[in-house]
Design a protein around this motif. Structure first.
Motif, short mmCIF file in Angstrom:
data_model
loop_
_atom_site.label_atom_id
_atom_site.label_comp_id
_atom_site.label_asym_id
_atom_site.label_seq_id
_atom_site.Cartn_x
_atom_site.Cartn_y
_atom_site.Cartn_z
N GLN A 1 -5.59 0.95 -7.40
CA GLN A 1 -6.78 1.78 -7.51
C GLN A 1 -7.53 1.66 -6.18
OE1 GLN A 1 -7.46 3.44 -10.97
NE2 GLN A 1 -5.31 2.98 -10.54
N PHE A 2 -7.29 2.62 -5.29
CA PHE A 2 -7.78 2.52 -3.91
C PHE A 2 -9.29 2.37 -3.79
CE2 PHE A 2 -9.28 4.57 0.00
CZ PHE A 2 -8.67 3.78 0.94
N PRO A 3 -10.13 3.18 -4.49
CA PRO A 3 -11.58 3.03 -4.32
C PRO A 3 -12.09 1.63 -4.62
CG PRO A 3 -11.07 5.08 -5.46
CD PRO A 3 -9.79 4.30 -5.40
N ALA A 4 -11.42 0.89 -5.49
CA ALA A 4 -11.89 -0.44 -5.85
C ALA A 4 -11.46 -1.49 -4.85
CB ALA A 4 -11.41 -0.81 -7.25
N ILE A 5 -10.23 -1.41 -4.35
CA ILE A 5 -9.74 -2.46 -3.47
C ILE A 5 -10.41 -2.42 -2.09
CG2 ILE A 5 -7.79 -1.21 -2.46
CD1 ILE A 5 -6.17 -3.84 -2.78
N VAL A 6 -10.78 -1.23 -1.61
CA VAL A 6 -11.43 -1.15 -0.29
C VAL A 6 -12.82 -1.76 -0.33
CG1 VAL A 6 -10.10 0.86 0.41
CG2 VAL A 6 -12.29 1.18 -0.75
N ASN A 7 -13.38 -1.98 -1.53
CA ASN A 7 -14.67 -2.64 -1.66
C ASN A 7 -14.61 -4.09 -1.19
OD1 ASN A 7 -16.85 -1.13 -2.36
ND2 ASN A 7 -16.89 -1.75 -4.50
N PHE A 8 -13.43 -4.69 -1.25
CA PHE A 8 -13.29 -6.11 -0.97
C PHE A 8 -12.65 -6.39 0.39
CE2 PHE A 8 -13.55 -5.65 -5.53
CZ PHE A 8 -14.43 -6.66 -5.88
N PHE A 9 -12.50 -5.36 1.24
CA PHE A 9 -11.95 -5.55 2.57
C PHE A 9 -12.81 -4.81 3.60
CE2 PHE A 9 -8.34 -6.47 -0.13
CZ PHE A 9 -7.76 -7.56 0.50
N GLN A 10 -13.02 -5.44 4.74
CA GLN A 10 -13.81 -4.86 5.82
C GLN A 10 -12.93 -4.71 7.05
OE1 GLN A 10 -17.05 -3.72 5.88
NE2 GLN A 10 -16.43 -2.97 7.89
N PRO A 11 -12.66 -3.47 7.49
CA PRO A 11 -11.85 -3.29 8.69
C PRO A 11 -12.52 -3.90 9.92
CG PRO A 11 -12.05 -1.25 7.44
CD PRO A 11 -13.03 -2.20 6.86
N VAL A 12 -11.72 -4.29 10.87
CA VAL A 12 -12.22 -4.85 12.12
C VAL A 12 -12.87 -3.74 12.94
CG1 VAL A 12 -11.59 -6.05 14.25
CG2 VAL A 12 -10.46 -6.64 12.10
N LEU A 13 -14.02 -4.03 13.53
CA LEU A 13 -14.74 -3.04 14.31
C LEU A 13 -13.89 -2.54 15.47
CD1 LEU A 13 -17.48 -1.61 14.64
CD2 LEU A 13 -18.17 -3.48 16.18
N GLY A 14 -13.77 -1.24 15.57
CA GLY A 14 -13.00 -0.62 16.64
C GLY A 14 -11.55 -0.36 16.28
N ASP A 15 -11.08 -0.88 15.17
CA ASP A 15 -9.68 -0.66 14.75
C ASP A 15 -9.59 0.70 14.06
OD1 ASP A 15 -7.10 -0.76 13.93
OD2 ASP A 15 -7.31 -2.52 12.64
N ARG A 16 -8.77 1.57 14.61
CA ARG A 16 -8.62 2.91 14.04
C ARG A 16 -7.23 3.13 13.45
NH1 ARG A 16 -11.63 6.89 18.49
NH2 ARG A 16 -13.66 5.81 18.44
N GLN A 17 -6.42 2.12 13.46
CA GLN A 17 -5.06 2.26 12.95
C GLN A 17 -4.84 1.49 11.64
OE1 GLN A 17 -2.77 4.23 14.47
NE2 GLN A 17 -4.39 4.80 15.93
N TYR A 18 -5.92 0.91 11.08
CA TYR A 18 -5.74 0.05 9.90
C TYR A 18 -5.21 0.82 8.70
CZ TYR A 18 -10.30 1.89 8.41
OH TYR A 18 -11.34 2.70 8.04
N GLU A 19 -5.65 2.07 8.50
CA GLU A 19 -5.17 2.83 7.36
C GLU A 19 -3.69 3.18 7.50
OE1 GLU A 19 -7.87 6.15 7.22
OE2 GLU A 19 -9.07 5.19 5.65
N ARG B 1 -1.41 1.52 9.27
CA ARG B 1 -0.61 0.31 9.12
C ARG B 1 -0.51 -0.12 7.66
NH1 ARG B 1 -4.04 -1.63 13.13
NH2 ARG B 1 -4.85 -3.12 11.60
N THR B 2 -1.62 -0.01 6.93
CA THR B 2 -1.61 -0.40 5.51
C THR B 2 -0.68 0.50 4.71
OG1 THR B 2 -3.91 -1.15 5.73
CG2 THR B 2 -3.06 -0.82 3.51
N LYS B 3 -0.71 1.79 4.99
CA LYS B 3 0.15 2.72 4.26
C LYS B 3 1.63 2.43 4.53
CE LYS B 3 1.09 7.66 3.69
NZ LYS B 3 0.73 9.04 4.13
N GLU B 4 1.97 2.16 5.78
CA GLU B 4 3.35 1.85 6.11
C GLU B 4 3.79 0.54 5.46
OE1 GLU B 4 3.33 1.78 10.32
OE2 GLU B 4 3.38 3.98 10.55
N CYS B 5 2.89 -0.42 5.39
CA CYS B 5 3.20 -1.70 4.74
C CYS B 5 3.47 -1.51 3.26
CB CYS B 5 2.07 -2.69 4.98
SG CYS B 5 2.29 -4.30 4.21
N LEU B 6 2.66 -0.70 2.60
CA LEU B 6 2.85 -0.45 1.17
C LEU B 6 4.18 0.23 0.91
CD1 LEU B 6 -0.75 0.75 0.19
CD2 LEU B 6 0.31 -1.43 -0.39
N GLU B 7 4.54 1.19 1.76
CA GLU B 7 5.83 1.88 1.57
C GLU B 7 6.99 0.93 1.79
OE1 GLU B 7 5.63 5.05 4.34
OE2 GLU B 7 4.28 6.29 3.11
#
Length: 430
Positions: free
Chosen positions: A87-105, A107-113
């Motif tokens: 459930q994506f809207p809930a899990i992003v509540n508990f993670f904070q991306p690093v400032l300036g990182d624009r590739q986190y989404e 990388r996460t999608k590729e990791c899940l696949e």
């Protein structure tokens, strides 16, 4: 003197505490951090306490015990569902991306696949664990402070049921709610306000919290909740000067309609109303027959205060008093008709046609139609009419406006008996 001073100091402390918590209406709101959930799941699963030290240091080795712990945490914090998975809207509540990182989404999608997509066995513990590892390694850092945990549908229904009970919503309005009909009346606005306040979606200080609405509708992932247009709409209504109940209701109708899970609040209130009626022993068929003739309904009683009520609230726009039609008194003469056939309508009511209704008049002023049917066993009569005079119809009386409870009918801007404040409706802005 000393005792008075001590009493005064104690009174000041108590009043200060009450003022500090004046708006602390938690209701069924749950806010929990990731590590708090880890501690709870260690207790639930009876995992050795020695392993808790390892988990609190953010070390989660890939053993079966830890994988099922992560599955428990995901279920507890609502970011994992046994049927739908992540459930994506809930899990992003508990993670904070690093400032300036624009590739986190990406990388996460590729990791899940790569990691979750490769799992063929229906092992929920393993899938939840690999999902968590992708977010922990690629998305960002774990948030340490407590976050909003949305209620389940069952918990939300209980919150709505509590509001219906505490606000003493009348039985006739509960029947409307149980059919999915939520008319725009003061009681409905109070229920919306109570429900959002009790589930943590509204606070008097900040108004409706759109980020929590986004998390609430887990399966939809509707980013329009967080859009600039939705925020501007919410702020416009909040600054319009209406009271809190009208603010909440108007924001739902004007700003949140069509967003997320369609009709979420209305459906929860409807389900709670069915439970409320069943608890009162008032559970009736949802579909009521529509009477052919409008007749006054018996006086009922409100949900908990037992105050008299008038007609059904759902009939506000349908039930009206009939407009009388005046007709000149006819001259009646006896007439012997032929015998009635076996299929004659003996049960029809008496009908007296007003003068001027039928244009065909024979010599002497006698109408050729209709015959007037009397009660069975009596002699039928034929009516003679004199030349009709034009008689203006009287103006119809003012429309009858039935009420459904003692709380609703009151002059605008004045208080009446009952637990509700005077409603102040939002003023539209150009």
């Amino acid at each position: 003197m000393m005792s008075r001073l001590v009493f005064s100091c104690a009174l000041v402390l108590v009043l200060g505490a009450l003022a500090a918590h004046a708006n602390d209406t938690k209701g069924v709101v749950v806010e929990k951090s990731f590590l708090q959930s880890v501690q709870d799941c260690v207790e639930y699963l009876r995992i050795p306490k020695l392993r808790l030290v390892q988990y609190l240091a953010y070390e989660f080795p890939p053993d079966e015990e830890t994988k099922c712990l992560i599955y428990c945490v995901g279920t507890d914090l609502r970011w994992w569902n046994e049927t739908c998975g992540l459930q994506f809207p809930a899990i992003v509540n508990f993670f904070q991306p690093v400032l300036g990182d624009r590739q986190y989404e990406k990388r996460t999608k590729e990791c899940l696949e790569r990691r979750v997509g490769a799992i063929r066995s229906p092992n929920s513990c393993c899938q939840a664990y690999e999902t968590f590892q992708c977010y922990l390694r690629e998305f960002g850092n774990l948030v340490t402070c407590p976050q909003y945990v949305p209620p389940t549908k069952l918990q939300a229904t209980q919150a709505a049921l509590d509001c219906l009970t505490m606000l003493r919503v009348p039985v006739d309005l509960l029947r409307c709610y149980s059919r999915g009909e939520l008319p725009d009346v003061p009681e409905t606005r109070y229920v919306y306000h109570c429900f959002d306040l009790r589930t943590g979606l509204y606070t008097p200080e900040t108004g409706l919290q759109l980020s929590r609405f986004y998390v609430r509708d887990l399966a939809i992932d509707d980013l329009r909740y967080l859009s600039k247009e939705t925020k501007n709409c919410r702020d416009r209504i909040r600054q319009s000067g209406c009271n809190a109940c009208s603010e909440v209701y108007q924001t739902h109708q004007e700003c949140l309609a069509g967003l997320g899970e369609e009709g979420y609040t209305a459906s929860v209130i409807s389900e709670a109303a069915k439970i409320a009626l069943a608890n009162l022993g008032c559970s009736e068929p949802v579909v009521e027959p529509v009477p052919v003739v409008v007749v006054p309904e018996p006086v009922g009683y409100s949900y908990a205060s037992y105050q008299p009520m008038a007609e059904h609230p759902c009939k506000v726009c349908t039930a009206q008093k009939p407009v009388p039609v005046l007709a000149p008194s006819p001259q009646v003469v006896n007439y012997n008709p032929p015998p009635r056939s076996q299929c004659s309508c003996e049960a029809e009511p008496n009908v007296v046609a007003p003068a001027g209704l039928y244009p065909s008049v024979t010599a002497g002023g006698m109408k050729s139609y209709p015959f007037v049917k009397d009660q069975p066993g009596h002699q039928s009569k034929l009516h003679y009419y004199t030349t009709p005079e034009v008689t203006p119809r009287p103006s119809p009386p003012a429309a009858f406006k039935p009420t459904f409870s003692a709380f609703s009918v009151r002059p605008f801007g004045q208080r009446a008996h009952g637990p509700y404040p005077t409603p102040g409706y939002c003023k539209s802005k150009s």
